[in-house]
Design an enzyme around this catalytic site. Structure first.
Site, short mmCIF file in Angstrom:
data_model
loop_
_atom_site.label_atom_id
_atom_site.label_comp_id
_atom_site.label_asym_id
_atom_site.label_seq_id
_atom_site.Cartn_x
_atom_site.Cartn_y
_atom_site.Cartn_z
CG ASP A 487 39.70 23.45 13.96
OD1 ASP A 487 39.43 24.53 13.43
OD2 ASP A 487 39.55 23.22 15.17
C1 GLC Z 1 43.63 19.42 15.74
C2 GLC Z 1 42.48 18.46 15.92
C3 GLC Z 1 41.17 19.13 15.81
C4 GLC Z 1 41.14 20.34 16.67
C5 GLC Z 1 42.34 21.25 16.42
C6 GLC Z 1 42.32 22.40 17.38
O1 GLC Z 1 43.64 19.90 14.46
O2 GLC Z 1 42.53 17.40 15.00
O3 GLC Z 1 40.15 18.23 16.17
O4 GLC Z 1 39.99 21.06 16.42
O5 GLC Z 1 43.51 20.53 16.58
O6 GLC Z 1 43.39 23.22 17.27
C1 GLC Z 2 37.58 20.15 17.55
C2 GLC Z 2 37.44 21.64 17.68
C3 GLC Z 2 36.27 22.16 16.89
C4 GLC Z 2 36.30 21.64 15.49
C5 GLC Z 2 36.42 20.14 15.45
C6 GLC Z 2 36.58 19.59 14.07
O1 GLC Z 2 36.55 19.52 18.24
O2 GLC Z 2 37.32 22.02 19.02
O3 GLC Z 2 36.29 23.56 16.87
O4 GLC Z 2 35.15 22.07 14.85
O5 GLC Z 2 37.53 19.74 16.21
O6 GLC Z 2 37.83 19.83 13.53
#
Ligand code: GLC
Ligand code: GLC
Length: 814
Positions: A487
């Protein structure tokens, strides 16, 4: 230092001191009514949706960290001294404190001043309520005159609004009290048809429903004014902050034990039968009263607890293993499976790190969660798949999230995470392999929940696949969109405005930045889709998918390989991400794990090289870090990943979710030792001895462990709600132990550590229980199988032709 121990026989983690490094929690409920409960009884409850139907209030990030919950106070009415058997909120020095977190229940108890008390908190199956079964024993040599107080704080339903909209909320709270039952009915007078209630089996001496009357001005839950008075004030909340508190007297002879049951619940009335009498404003309690009466009865409460036990016996019994490693056994047999239930139910919505107001169910996350859940309750997995697919868009793309209450796609977050659609293929594949229920492929499912747009689920999968083919970039690799699995790799975001969401701000058109990760995912999903097409007798289609897969594999070899490892991406300027050429972020874990697990490079040495590079550059004693070197500053063209200080989260933290990809990749190369070693590094049970450093619960995986670039390398954060649960379960059971579901049969193909002599397992699959014994006799991973004593060819077990329900399988590894 240890804060407790595993009681494997009872499937409990027993916490023996209340001051754990962080709140160590458990979940109550596994269907529609849920609660979070910490080891000191902190937490809250909700019905289905942690944001929209919050029953009790909770203040996150409080001081102390975990404050507010399901608190019981005991008061010695002779001395006036009072305390809480769960330590919080009064924090008296207790004797024999123990919190037993078990499967769907938590028992917290202690002794103080000769009074032993423990409370069993649980949610009965098929009910929208929780039971607190309190038992108090007088261990003094003389009579004890006690008062027992319960306390909860009601939330005014929408947890987000509840925490912000005080100009309104301080005027809307309403309750009713009848026969000692406290009913919370805020907004029932207008559009709600649901209310909450809090009841007690003891004779209610007095009650309070206005917070200030109980707690007192300028005080808190640790020293409520009500406990210093003779008794509760019978306050009736109108506006401000409605609570529920009962007072029950307990006169106990020496050695006497008394049980008191509290029931907190949620109830709905039909819209046209909200009031009784109909033209009044009084709650219609006709249908709720029998439910309350039932569970205030200890025989019913006890039977409900027994049923819950049996339910978990059944779920966990589906897959049980006996290996030489206690940490593997305990995680597979108990805690990892249990965590998979929590992630299935909660997605990423409600934990001590997810506030329940921000995130609905994630499309990507929920599909992956199925990998660890589908064997337990396939019918619910089926329903989830169809719900998820119904939020898919006609383009094949998907809403990134949906709200469980409405089952609608979340417009605020929107779409364009270009990995999303492929996870649906993997979710459906996992379901089919477990159940062989092909009928799901014919289920008519709408796009974007639009009535009239229904198409068979199979067509949704085709569109998922096509979505990527319609969005290829300059190198023929998939365009990344807003982000892929990571993300925080936001290659089209270019955000220079504080507070902008990295995930939902798109400042670039996105016609250049490509993801090698999505390419790997496409390859895996394409192979599954081809198998599914074959299942449907559509061999031509299958060939077509495989041709696209082969093309993508070539593209990855050509443009996605950096010499010693797989590249991660190309940015908006067409520059490499995750390459030797980069100043920072030279190597990423995601593409190493995923490309290899998808089968890319297994036969030309790339896969082996990639794994060597992981070992050399990314593996630490606390797990495998996400990338190296960490980004030391903010890069506009990379986005959120470089917003985190080095060593945390996606910026070179140990993001546990993708460690199992590497484990699976290692098994594909035949390296059982390495696969299991990586497994052990992040296994919370194996880390129990370093609880002070690890800090999160030793019985569940955390999303992240700080990497070596952080000052607190080895410290875990964000426990419970993480794809780590499903992936680790899948990696250890299906790839390391090798008990793998396939479209046709159960496959047995272990790749285990060389030091193991073997292992045993029982796995119930499509109604047949397979009793499996594996013995290691040579150095390799070649398996020979005997089924009920008869040697068979290959590594898949034919189901018994004669309808038997038990089969014995012996595997020999040479
Ligand atoms: C932030 C976190 C990530 C997560 C995302 C969800 O970017 O670092 O882990 O998946 O929020 O919105
Ligand atoms: C968080 C989110 C997941 C994403 C991950 C890596 O765990 O829930 O959707 O893939 O972060 O950013």
């Amino acid at each position: 230092m240890l804060f407790g121990y595993f009681d494997d026989e009872n499937r409990e983690y027993v916490i023996t001191r209340p001051d754990t490094p962080l709140p160590w929690i458990n979940y109550l409920g596994c269907q529609a009514y849920f609660g979070i409960i910490s080891n000191t009884a902190g937490g809250y409850s909700f019905y289905r949706d942690a944001r929209l139907r919050r029953l009790t209030r909770y203040r996150y990030n409080n001081v102390p960290h975990d404050f507010g919950g399901r608190y019981i106070y005991l008061r010695d009415d002779e001395s006036g001294e009072f305390w809480s058997p769960s330590w919080q909120p009064t924090r008296h020095d207790l004797e024999d404190y123990a919190c037993r977190h078990g499967m769907g229940y938590t028992i917290i108890g202690s002794r103080y001043s000769g009074i032993a008390a423990h409370t069993n908190y649980f949610v009965p199956l098929d009910e929208n309520l929780e039971i607190w079964q309190l038992s108090i024993t007088n261990q003094r040599s003389k009579r004890a005159s006690l008062s027992v107080f319960s306390s909860i704080e009601f939330c005014l339903w929408d947890a987000q609004d509840d925490a912000t909209n005080f100009q309104r909320n301080f005027s809307i709270g309403q309750v009713e009290i009848e026969d000692g039952v406290i009913y919370h009915k805020t907004e029932y007078r207008e559009r709600r048809d649901h209310f909450a209630y809090f009841a007690c089996s003891g004779k209610v001496e007095a009650f309070d429903t206005q917070r200030e009357a109980f707690v007192g001005a300028y005080r808190s839950w640790d020293k409520p004014v009500a406990l210093e008075r003779a008794g509760l004030a019978n306050s009736v909340a109108h506006g401000w902050a409605p609570i529920g508190a009962h007072q029950v007297k307990a006169e106990l002879a020496p050695g006497e034990t008394r049980q008191i049951i509290f029931v907190l619940g949620y109830h709905e009335n039909p819209r046209d039968q909200k009031f009784d009498p109909p033209d009044s404003q009084t709650l219609n309690k006709k249908t709720v009263k029998p439910v309350i009466a039932k569970y205030l009865d200890s025989a019913h409460a006890g039977a409900a607890f027994e049923r819950l036990h049996q339910y978990w016996d059944g779920l966990l019994g589906i897959c049980q293993v006996e290996t030489p490693d206690v940490h593997t056994n305990r995680m597979v047999n108990i805690w990892n499976a249990y965590q998979c239930m929590a992630t299935f139910n909660m997605s990423r919505s409600a934990s001590f790190y997810e506030s329940g107001i921000g995130r609905g169910l994630g499309f990507r996350d929920s599909n992956q969660d199925l990998l660890g859940f589908v064997h337990m309750v396939p019918a619910r997995a089926r329903e989830r798949i169809l719900d998820l697919a119904a939020t898919q868009l006609p383009t094949g793309g998907a809403y990134h999230q949906y709200q469980p209450l409405t089952k609608r796609g979340n417009n605020e977050v929107g779409s364009n995470f270009n990995d999303d659609p492929h996870w649906l293929i993997l979710g459906v594949a996992a379901y089919l392999k477990e159940t062989a229920d092909r009928s799901i492929l014919d289920e008519p499912v709408p796009y974007d929940n639009e009535p009239g747009s229904e198409q068979p689920l199979y067509e949704h999968l085709r569109r998922s696949f096509q979505y990527t083919l319609d969005r290829l970039g300059p190198h023929g690799l998939p365009l990344i969109g807003r982000a892929d699995w990571n993300d925080c790799l936001n290659l089209n975001c270019f955000s220079d405005t504080p507070g902008q969401s990295f995930q939902t701000t798109t400042n670039k058109d996105g016609k250049v930045a490509e993801s090698v990760f999505i390419a790997g995912l496409f390859v895996l999903a394409g192979k599954e889709l081809a198998a599914i097409a074959r299942e449907r007798g559509r061999n031509d289609e299958a060939e077509g998918y495989l041709a696209e897969v082969a093309k993508m594999e070539d593209t990855v070899r050509k443009y996605g390989w950096d010499g010693d490892w797989f590249l991660r991406a190309y940015d908006d300027f067409g520059r490499k991400v995750g390459s030797k050429e980069c100043g920072e972020g030279k190597i990423f874990i995601e593409t190493q794990g995923f490309c290899v697990l998808a089968g890319i490079g297994l036969d030309d040495g790339m896969a082996a090289k990639s794994m060597e590079s992981v070992r050399k550059h990314l593996a630490t004693e606390h797990g495998i870090i996400l990338q190296q070197p960490a980004y030391s500053k903010y890069y506009l063209e990379l986005g959120e990943i470089s917003s985190y200080p080095p060593g945390y989260k996606e910026n070179a933290g140990i993001f546990c979710h993708n460690n199992p990809w590497v484990m699976i990749a290692e098994t594909r190369l035949g390296n059982g030792d390495r696969a299991h070693d990586y497994y052990t590094r992040i296994n919370p049970s194996a880390r129990e001895g370093i609880s002070e450093a690890h800090r999160c619960e030793p019985y569940v995986y955390a999303q992240m462990i700080a990497g070596p670039d952080a000052p607190t390398h080895g410290e875990a954060k964000n426990s419970w709600l993480t794809g780590t649960a499903a992936w680790n379960y899948y990696a250890i059971t299906q790839w390391i132990l090798g008990i793998r579901t396939s479209y046709e049969r159960l496959q047995i193909s272990p790749v285990i550590p060389k030091s193991w002599r073997g292992f045993k397992a029982t796995r119930t699959f499509r109604g047949v229980t397979y009793h499996i014994t594996v013995e290691q006799e040579g150095e390799g991973n070649h398996v020979s199988l005997k089924v009920d004593g008869m040697p068979i060819k290959g590594d898949t077990v034919p189901p018994p032709a004669d309808g038997r329900k038990e089969v014995s399988v012996k595997g020999t590894l040479t």
